[in-house]
Motif scaffolding. Sequence first.
Motif, PDB file in Angstrom:
ATOM      1  N   LYS A  92      40.141  46.173  40.490  1.00 47.82           N
ATOM      2  CA  LYS A  92      41.217  45.208  40.255  1.00 47.82           C
ATOM      3  C   LYS A  92      40.656  43.816  39.946  1.00 47.82           C
ATOM      4  N   MET A  93      39.611  43.445  40.636  1.00 46.56           N
ATOM      5  CA  MET A  93      39.001  42.149  40.364  1.00 46.56           C
ATOM      6  C   MET A  93      38.379  42.122  38.972  1.00 46.56           C
ATOM      7  N   CYS A 116      30.498  39.795  40.871  1.00 49.24           N
ATOM      8  CA  CYS A 116      31.168  38.819  39.986  1.00 49.24           C
ATOM      9  C   CYS A 116      32.633  38.610  40.314  1.00 49.24           C
ATOM     10  N   GLY A 117      33.290  39.564  40.977  1.00 54.24           N
ATOM     11  CA  GLY A 117      34.687  39.409  41.353  1.00 54.24           C
ATOM     12  C   GLY A 117      35.576  39.100  40.164  1.00 54.24           C
ATOM     13  N   THR A 118      36.373  38.035  40.274  1.00 50.55           N
ATOM     14  CA  THR A 118      37.283  37.643  39.199  1.00 50.55           C
ATOM     15  C   THR A 118      36.632  36.676  38.213  1.00 50.55           C
ATOM     16  N   ARG A 172      42.966  42.369  48.069  1.00 52.67           N
ATOM     17  CA  ARG A 172      43.084  40.917  48.007  1.00 52.67           C
ATOM     18  C   ARG A 172      42.852  40.349  46.611  1.00 52.67           C
ATOM     19  N   ALA A 173      42.699  41.208  45.639  1.00 50.83           N
ATOM     20  CA  ALA A 173      42.326  40.770  44.295  1.00 50.83           C
ATOM     21  C   ALA A 173      43.313  39.778  43.691  1.00 50.83           C
ATOM     22  N   LYS A 197      39.367  43.776  36.455  1.00 55.32           N
ATOM     23  CA  LYS A 197      40.468  43.725  35.495  1.00 55.32           C
ATOM     24  C   LYS A 197      40.977  42.293  35.346  1.00 55.32           C
ATOM     25  N   ILE A 198      41.062  41.562  36.455  1.00 54.41           N
ATOM     26  CA  ILE A 198      41.469  40.154  36.398  1.00 54.41           C
ATOM     27  C   ILE A 198      40.466  39.351  35.591  1.00 54.41           C
ATOM     28  N   LEU A 199      39.174  39.592  35.825  1.00 52.73           N
ATOM     29  CA  LEU A 199      38.127  38.915  35.060  1.00 52.73           C
ATOM     30  C   LEU A 199      38.284  39.202  33.568  1.00 52.73           C
ATOM     31  N   GLU A 200      38.511  40.463  33.256  1.00 52.90           N
ATOM     32  CA  GLU A 200      38.658  40.866  31.851  1.00 52.90           C
ATOM     33  C   GLU A 200      39.830  40.142  31.187  1.00 52.90           C
ATOM     34  N   ASN A 201      40.933  39.996  31.900  1.00 52.86           N
ATOM     35  CA  ASN A 201      42.098  39.302  31.353  1.00 52.86           C
ATOM     36  C   ASN A 201      41.832  37.798  31.199  1.00 52.86           C
ATOM     37  N   LYS A 202      41.146  37.199  32.169  1.00 52.95           N
ATOM     38  CA  LYS A 202      40.856  35.771  32.126  1.00 52.95           C
ATOM     39  C   LYS A 202      39.921  35.411  30.977  1.00 52.95           C
TER      40      LYS A 202
END
Length: 223
Positions: A85-86, A59-61, A19-20, A88-93
């Motif tokens: 995956k979450m 921490c999730g995203t 669901r990420a 990774k989304i955090l890292e990109n944001k």
Amino acid sequence: MSNSPDSKPEEMESFFETRASGYDEHMKNNVESFEELYDKVSQPIESTEEVIEILDLGCGTGLELAGILKRAPNSLITGIDLSEKMLKILENKYSKFMNQITLIKDSYTTYPFNKKKYDYIVSVMTMHHWLEGEKLDLYKKINSALKDKGKYIEGDYVTSKEEEKQFLLRYKEKIKLLDKKKIYHIDIPMTEEKQVRLLKEAGFKEVEVIHRANENRIFVAIK
């Protein structure tokens, strides 16, 4: 709540991995007073330019990090989450802040985060997955990981006494056929009163509820 009474429990990591990509949108659409909740979660953090240590459990995203970084732009943040995956989304944001953010892929229930001391520890929409005894142990661990007069900030669901009993009964039925060594995504929220009691039992000197919006609360506990 994120799982229906009749749904088959999924392992925690798998649940959030699948669901990420749609997690942020799901939270915006389903969390009561989403903007207000995530804004208020950061408010107990004193505005400062100093380098402070903050731990984000589950921490999730990183939905809560935007507000935290506004109040403490030079903070060193450690985030722990099961979902790669979450993270990774955090890292990109937050790519501009990754020199001050450390991400750990692990379960905060077992990871020894209390080997360090933090000024603040935060958890948002994650603690409603644990039984009373498990939560008390987590709160004690969180308390031991805080510096003197440090704050633990929790944003999460609460429920009524009657619904709490129903959630617990459903949990007990579901868990019978599952591998007890694994962690599953099953909602078992508690009452506001029980949350406060557990935080005090864990050794926190002061506990305050700073936000109420239907089933959502923000608790602030001071060591």
